[in-house]
Enzyme design. Structure first.
Site, PDB file in Angstrom:
ATOM      1  CG  ASP A   1      -1.701   1.212   1.421  1.00 33.29           C
ATOM      2  OD1 ASP A   1      -2.410   1.585   0.473  1.00 33.29           O
ATOM      3  OD2 ASP A   1      -1.638   1.822   2.509  1.00 33.29           O
TER       4      ASP A   1
ATOM      5  CG  ASP B   1      -1.848   7.686   0.495  1.00 33.39           C
ATOM      6  OD1 ASP B   1      -1.011   8.606   0.503  1.00 33.39           O
ATOM      7  OD2 ASP B   1      -2.608   7.465  -0.466  1.00 33.39           O
TER       8      ASP B   1
ATOM      9  CB  SER C   1      -7.266   3.501  -2.585  1.00 33.15           C
ATOM     10  OG  SER C   1      -7.590   2.235  -2.068  1.00 33.15           O
TER      11      SER C   1
END
Length: 216
Positions: free
Chosen positions: A12, A14, A108
């Site tokens: 991921d 962030d 995302s």
């Protein structure tokens, strides 16, 4: 010290590699206030999901078309606001250590936001990445992690996910992967291993794959 052995890493961005909390809080507070929502409560659910999915949780009766439209505005605001974006402690050394090992970014964020934040944090952008444009469903759906594993050529069980958020940890588990939780948010969601930041992770290439060692 705890260890995990794996073949590929799915990262991921962030909260895991990049600390962008200051920007996220500024942008989402503005959005929440515009819609008459409690900003502190809204911030509890924004991490890990794509913006439209967060909006759908916070405003469940609103047409999805409006969420998509607002999300485009939000992405532009976040991409332009890089004040306070810094690497998570240990991220530069971690990225250097995995340079020649199988890994992918699964975020995302869209491509533009990912490029902006990784650049602001001074981190190398992985050659293989799954951004918002590449998936039809946001985390906690496992689609992004499954696509990342497929791009790298490994079965899900051969991958370890690094995540900071509830939605991300749920997505990694749903993909059938082991999860390393990074940072204070992750501790509450029972990852397989938890570290406060990436200074607590040592990476070693072995004959059988990748060995991850975690400080206790």
């Amino acid at each position: 010290m705890p260890t995990l052995t794996t073949h590929a890493l799915l990262l991921d961005m962030d909260g895991t590699l990049v600390n962008s909390d200051a920007v996220v809080e500024r942008c989402w507070r503005r959005w929440a206030e515009r819609h008459g929502l409690d900003a502190d409560e809204a911030l509890k659910v924004v991490h890990g999901r794509q913006g439209y999915a967060t909006m759908a949780v916070l405003l469940p009766d609103r047409p999805m078309e409006q969420n998509y439209a607002d999300n485009r505005v939000m992405l532009a605001e976040e991409t332009a606001d890089l004040d306070g974006v810094v690497p998570v402690p240990g991220a530069p050394a971690f990225m250097a250590a995995i340079d020649d090992l199988p890994h992918a970014l699964v975020t995302s964020a869209n491509e533009a936001l990912a490029q902006a934040r990784m650049g602001a944090a001074g981190l190398r952008m992985p050659g293989i990445r799954v951004t918002a444009e590449h998936v039809g469903a946001s985390k906690p759906d496992p689609e992004g992690f499954l696509k990342g594993a497929a791009e790298l050529g490994f079965d899900p069980a051969e991958c370890v996910v690094f995540e900071d958020s509830e939605a991300g940890i749920q997505a990694g588990r749903a993909a059938g992967m082991r999860v390393v939780g990074v940072g204070p948010r992750a501790a509450a969601f029972a990852p397989d291993v938890h570290v406060m930041d990436l200074t607590e992770v040592t990476v070693e290439a072995t004959e059988n794959g990748i060995r991850l060692t975690f400080a206790e």
